[in-house]
Every structure is written in structure tokens, then in C-alpha cells.
Design a protein around this motif. Structure first.
Motif, PDB file in Angstrom:
ATOM      1  N   UNK A 114       5.703  95.440 -94.150  1.00  0.00           N
ATOM      2  CA  UNK A 114       5.279  94.992 -92.828  1.00  0.00           C
ATOM      3  C   UNK A 114       6.008  93.733 -92.388  1.00  0.00           C
ATOM      4  N   UNK A 115       6.394  92.904 -93.348  1.00  0.00           N
ATOM      5  CA  UNK A 115       7.042  91.634 -93.018  1.00  0.00           C
ATOM      6  C   UNK A 115       8.153  91.358 -94.015  1.00  0.00           C
ATOM      7  N   UNK A 116       9.292  90.920 -93.498  1.00  0.00           N
ATOM      8  CA  UNK A 116      10.429  90.549 -94.341  1.00  0.00           C
ATOM      9  C   UNK A 116      10.908  89.181 -93.868  1.00  0.00           C
ATOM     10  N   UNK A 125      16.434  69.290-100.131  1.00  0.00           N
ATOM     11  CA  UNK A 125      14.984  69.480-100.203  1.00  0.00           C
ATOM     12  C   UNK A 125      14.221  68.599 -99.199  1.00  0.00           C
ATOM     13  N   UNK A 126      14.813  68.382 -98.026  1.00  0.00           N
ATOM     14  CA  UNK A 126      14.153  67.575 -97.007  1.00  0.00           C
ATOM     15  C   UNK A 126      13.534  68.411 -95.897  1.00  0.00           C
ATOM     16  N   UNK A 127      13.665  69.738 -95.980  1.00  0.00           N
ATOM     17  CA  UNK A 127      13.129  70.624 -94.950  1.00  0.00           C
ATOM     18  C   UNK A 127      12.986  72.020 -95.535  1.00  0.00           C
ATOM     19  N   UNK A 128      12.431  72.925 -94.741  1.00  0.00           N
ATOM     20  CA  UNK A 128      12.290  74.321 -95.152  1.00  0.00           C
ATOM     21  C   UNK A 128      12.364  75.189 -93.905  1.00  0.00           C
ATOM     22  N   UNK A 129      12.951  76.383 -94.045  1.00  0.00           N
ATOM     23  CA  UNK A 129      13.113  77.290 -92.916  1.00  0.00           C
ATOM     24  C   UNK A 129      12.639  78.677 -93.333  1.00  0.00           C
ATOM     25  N   UNK A 130      11.691  79.224 -92.578  1.00  0.00           N
ATOM     26  CA  UNK A 130      11.179  80.562 -92.860  1.00  0.00           C
ATOM     27  C   UNK A 130      11.568  81.464 -91.696  1.00  0.00           C
ATOM     28  N   UNK A 131      12.506  82.383 -91.952  1.00  0.00           N
ATOM     29  CA  UNK A 131      13.039  83.234 -90.883  1.00  0.00           C
ATOM     30  C   UNK A 131      12.637  84.684 -91.099  1.00  0.00           C
ATOM     31  N   UNK A 132      12.083  85.287 -90.065  1.00  0.00           N
ATOM     32  CA  UNK A 132      11.625  86.671 -90.125  1.00  0.00           C
ATOM     33  C   UNK A 132      12.716  87.618 -89.653  1.00  0.00           C
ATOM     34  N   UNK A 133      12.879  88.730 -90.383  1.00  0.00           N
ATOM     35  CA  UNK A 133      13.753  89.820 -89.965  1.00  0.00           C
ATOM     36  C   UNK A 133      12.844  90.957 -89.514  1.00  0.00           C
ATOM     37  N   UNK A 134      12.877  91.344 -88.243  1.00  0.00           N
ATOM     38  CA  UNK A 134      11.972  92.397 -87.774  1.00  0.00           C
ATOM     39  C   UNK A 134      12.050  93.646 -88.640  1.00  0.00           C
ATOM     40  N   UNK A 135      10.909  94.216 -88.948  1.00  0.00           N
ATOM     41  CA  UNK A 135      10.862  95.351 -89.880  1.00  0.00           C
ATOM     42  C   UNK A 135      11.573  96.588 -89.332  1.00  0.00           C
TER      43      UNK A 135
END
Length: 362
Positions: A114-116, A125-135
Motif C-alpha cells: 500500500x505504501x512505498x 545526520x542533521x535532517x531526515x527525508x521521507x519520500x513516497x513513491x506512489x504505489x
């Protein structure tokens, strides 16, 4: 509807209180996608053993992968999973984690994801990025031709999904974490619900589940909110943002309830989290703990959620499936930035190419 739960940090000086909350928000975020929260200091051996026993392991899905993207050379002497080396974790929300360790049990057409998402942790290590790829992204799946990206998990389990994502992005994946939205339901209930602003009345089977407005939703209500698709103006694109919004709500709720400062709430929550995630064998508790420590200076504002560049929707060549077409030029530029650990610079120059999660969600 406001949450009357008192703020356990109210007696702390405001500046320090903000720093403490931000730190806890990040740790909770990492726990949901990689169990990094174990690194906050649950030191008793029996507790660590119990939590470790809760985690489902999926073997080494990287072992037999051919033609993998190169290891970043910006810091060749860096120790894996430590500052000095960027890290990419493939985060998968599946229909079910059952038999995640045995890809041979998958049947074609079952257990699609359902989610990738790709979690990118920069070398500093000063930030974080969460990127979604449409299923529904239409991509090449090695050995199976072109199909929706979520079919890779069904065709060959974790290894084929990783191979598909690495081929698509030319980004080397370091670890894998698999969960499901039923597990997020349990996490939500373990927190006593999460606060989400629902844009319109939400129904399931003709029954009102959540009224419009800011509501304290239990796990079942939040799951219905996230699974809504067909009444959303942008369909699956808005659904992806709702998934991200639910994750953000869990982070916020955990911090506001002081979950990470109270043993009576921390251990039950960790118990729920560790029962909710499957990871590759290399993603050990020691690795998670070291990673959490290396990111202790990151604040909540340094975590960015977004969807990769897309060119809109279309139909598969046979006309039978609705698909998402990636904006390959912008997508490839983004992935070059990920591979070279320059996501911040890319987002600064290409803010219109990605769909960034904002305060208000449709």
C-alpha cells in the motif's frame, strides 16, 4: 475536539521544553520506520531480549541482488550506519507482514504494498527525508516486464522490491522495514488515539466514522481516514499524504503524552512497535541504537515528508489499469541528489516538482 491530556513538560523552561519535545518526536518517528526508538536507553537485558524477540526478521534480501548501485564514495572510510555515510532505508506498508521471511509463499497478485517510501538520512545526520513513491507508478520490474511498482512485492517479496527500487532510482538501499496499517492501528490505540484534522465527514459502509474537524481518532477511525481514496480530489495522491499525516500524528501524540519519558507508557508502546515491524537481519538493535544516537541533534522541523515527482495519471498500454506516470526528468534529478546526499539542495531548487506534506491535508 481538543485533547485534555496534561503536558508532562509544562514545568520545564520553554526553550528546553521545545528541545526535549523535538528530540522525542524524532525518536518516535525513527521507531515507527526502523525501531530506532530502542536506542533511547531501555537498558535491561531482559527487556532488550524481549523487544528483540518481538521483531520479525526477513533474512538478507540483499544477498543475491545483481548489479547494485555503487556504495557512495563521499566517505569511503565511514563505518556503515554511522555519521559520515548517508543511509537509505526502504519503508514498506504492506497488506500483511505474514510470511515476510518466506517469499516463496507469495502468490502472484497477492500481498501488494500500500505504501512505498525511501527514508534518506544524510551523512551529517542533521535532517531526515521521507519520500513516497506512489504505489501505482508504472515501472520496469526485473524479470516481469512493466507493471505497477507495488506488484514487485507480490511477484518476488522483499528482494524483488528492493531490486526494482534500486533499478528505478539508482540509489543503493541499505535496510528494509516492513509494516502494515493494521499495525499502525495498534500503535494508535497504544497511544490512546491520535489527533487528526478531518477535512470532511468520513464514512465507512454508510456509517459516519469521523466528523469533519480536529478529532481524537482511535486506530480503526484513523485507518478508515487513511484508506479513503475515491472521494478525494486527487485520488491516491491525497491518500499518500494521509498516510504521511497519520505517521506525523503518531509522532506528535507520542511526544505530547510523554511516552518516551515514562516507563509505564514507554515499554507497552515499544512492545507494540516491535511487534509491528519486520526488518532485514542486518538492521540489528545495535545498529538502530547507534543510528538513534547519531541523530540526537535532529529536531522535528528537520524531518521532511514528500512525494516524488509525478507527471499525472494514465492507462497501462493494454488500457486495463489506471497508473501513475513518474516525471522521469525531475524524478531522476531527485534520485541523483539522493545518491549524492544533496536532497536539501534539490528541494530548495525544485520545490514545485515534489508534493510536500503541509500543515493542512485534504
Amino acid at each position: 475536539m481538543s485533547d485534555p491530556t496534561p503536558d508532562p513538560d509544562r514545568s520545564v523552561a520553554p526553550g528546553r521544553r521545545r528541545r526535549m519535545r523535538s528530540r522525542r518526536v524524532l525518536l518516535i518517528a525513527m521507531s515507527l520506520i526502523g525501531l530506532l526508538v530502542v536506542g533511547v536507553g531501555v537498558g535491561a537485558g531482559v527487556i532488550t531480549s524481549r523487544l528483540n524477540g518481538n521483531i520479525e526478521r526477513i533474512g538478507d534480501p540483499f544477498e543475491a541482488l545483481p548489479n547494485r548501485p555503487a556504495v557512495p564514495t563521499s566517505a569511503p572510510d565511514a563505518i556503515a550506519d554511522s555519521p559520515g555515510k548517508p543511509l537509505n532505508i526502504l519503508v514498506v506498508g504492506s497488506d500483511s507482514r505474514v510470511s515476510a521471511g518466506d517469499p516463496s509463499q507469495w502468490a502472484k497478485g497477492g500481498q501488494r504494498t500500500d505504501a512505498i517510501m525511501i527514508l534518506h538520512l544524510p551523512a551529517d545526520r542533521k535532517s531526515a527525508y521521507l519520500m513516497s513513491i506512489p504505489r501505482d507508478s508504472w515501472v520496469d520490474i526485473p524479470g516481469h516486464g512493466t507493471a505497477k511498482v507495488n506488484a514487485a512485492f507480490s511477484y518476488g517479496g522483499p528482494a524483488l522490491l528492493i531490486q526494482t527500487i534500486e533499478q528505478l532510482t539508482q540509489v543503493r538501499i541499505d535496510h528494509l522495514a516492513i509494516s502494515d496499517f493494521e499495525s499502525f492501528t495498534s500503535m494508535t490505540d497504544a497511544l490512546g488515539g491520535v489527533q487528526i484534522t478531518v477535512p470532511v465527514d468520513t464514512y465507512r459502509d454508510g456509517k459516519l466514522v469521523a466528523a469533519a474537524g480536529t478529532q481524537l481518532l482511535d486506530g480503526a477511525q484513523a485507518l478508515t481516514y487513511v484508506r479513503e481514496r475515491y472521494t478525494l480530489a486527487r485520488g491516491d495522491f491525497d491518500r499518500v499524504q494521509r498516510q504521511q499525516n497519520w505517521m506525523r500524528a503518531i509522532f506528535t501524540r507520542a511526544a505530547s503524552k510523554g511516552t518516551l519519558t515514562s516507563p509505564t507508557t514507554l515499554l507497552p508502546f515499544l512492545d507494540t512497535v516491535t511487534k509491528s515491524v519486520a526488518v532485514d537481519d542486518g538492521f540489528t538493535l545495535g545498529t538502530m541504537r547507534s543510528l538513534a544516537v547519531s541523530m540526537r541533534g535532529v529536531r522535528a522541523k528537520d524531518v521532511t515528508f514528500f512525494t516524488v515527482p509525478v507527471a499525472g495519471t494514465g492507462r497501462s498500454p493494454d488500457g486495463r489499469q489506471s497508473i501513475v506516470n513518474l516525471n522521469r526528468k525531475a524524478f531522476d534529478e531527485l534520485m541523483v541528489a539522493v545518491a549524492n546526499d544533496k536532497v536539501a539542495a534539490y528541494l530548495a531548487d525544485h520545490s514545485d516538482d515534489v508534493d510536500t506534506l503541509k500543515a493542512a491535508v485534504s
